[in-house]
Design an enzyme around this catalytic site. Structure first.
Site, short mmCIF file in Angstrom:
data_model
loop_
_atom_site.label_atom_id
_atom_site.label_comp_id
_atom_site.label_asym_id
_atom_site.label_seq_id
_atom_site.Cartn_x
_atom_site.Cartn_y
_atom_site.Cartn_z
CB SER A 133 -29.42 -60.21 -98.29
OG SER A 133 -28.66 -61.15 -97.57
CE1 TYR A 186 -24.87 -57.53 -100.19
CE2 TYR A 186 -25.47 -59.00 -98.39
CZ TYR A 186 -25.53 -58.66 -99.73
OH TYR A 186 -26.26 -59.43 -100.61
#
Length: 242
Positions: free
Chosen positions: A137, A151
């Site tokens: 990501s 995250y």
């Protein structure tokens, strides 16, 4: 011999888009899903309609036994050539100080431990080279402040895993790369509690819009394919300029 690729989290979003793109390129596909059986079976039907073999396996990638079952099912399609580590979760967006331990553990379990377990199985079973693509990501380098630092940290670990495995597995002809999407239109935003996040965030994305799953799938397919034969240890950012 046709390529055989495992895709985790293949029932929806980026995983489903990748499955369809790879099937169109002649890959046999074994995909796993956790809850949505109907969505996974719809994807499998689409794949088989292109003439390839495909199977959907219900598997939790944090469970070593279920991961083994997934790769055993894939082996029935032929020798393994590819893995797309895509199954991922986030948790409700919010301040770091309000992060619940159970959310932290689930995010790390799925986004890091699950990736390690699947990559381990792939590395054991790839006997004649192959390619692994980890879905990271853009948050890995942006940090996710005020939203999901945990995250982002797990995805930072994905990038490190990619570099380390690329170096370790290169002598065996196994390439390992990652794709780092930005904000993409998938169901993951509903889990975070902000389902319209792609639209809300459009103004701060240099290209002015959120990404589509197939745009990420295209990068994954390239990294798995022969045109990327000299590419390993790379994190390819597909984030609209973020």
């Amino acid at each position: 011999m046709a390529p055989v690729t495992v895709i985790t989290g293949g029932g929806r979003g980026i995983g489903a888009a990748t499955a369809r793109r790879l099937a169109a390129a002649g890959h046999h596909v074994a995909l796993c899903y956790l809850r949505d059986h109907a969505a996974a079976e719809t994807v499998v039907a689409d794949l088989r309609a292109t003439g390839v073999s495909a199977v959907a396996v219900c598997a939790d990638t944090t469970d070593p036994d279920q991961v083994d079952e997934l790769f055993t099912a894939a082996a029935r399609l032929g020798p393994l050539t590819g893995l797309v580590n895509n199954a991922g979760v986030t948790s409700p967006i919010g301040p770091f100080t309000e992060l619940r331990v159970e959310d932290l553990r689930r995010v790390v379990d799925v986004n890091l431990i699950g990736y390690v377990l699947c990559a381990q199985q792939a590395a054991r079973r790839m006997t004649d080279g192959g390619a692994i693509v980890n879905v990271s990501s853009a948050a890995a380098t942006l940090g996710g402040p005020g939203e999901y630092v945990h995250y982002a940290a797990a995805k930072g670990a994905t990038d490190t895993l990619t570099v380390g495995l690329a170096k370790e597995l290169a002598p065996r002809g196994i390439r390992v790369n990652a794709v780092a999407p930005g904000i993409v239109r998938t169901d993951i935003h509903a889990v975070s509690g902000v389902p319209d996040r792609p639209d809300r965030a459009a103004g701060r994305i240099p290209l002015g819009r959120a990404g589509e799953p197939d745009e990420v799938a295209a990068a994954i397919a390239w990294l798995l394919g022969p045109d990327a034969s000299y590419t390993t240890g790379t994190v390819l950012r597909v984030a609209g300029g973020l």
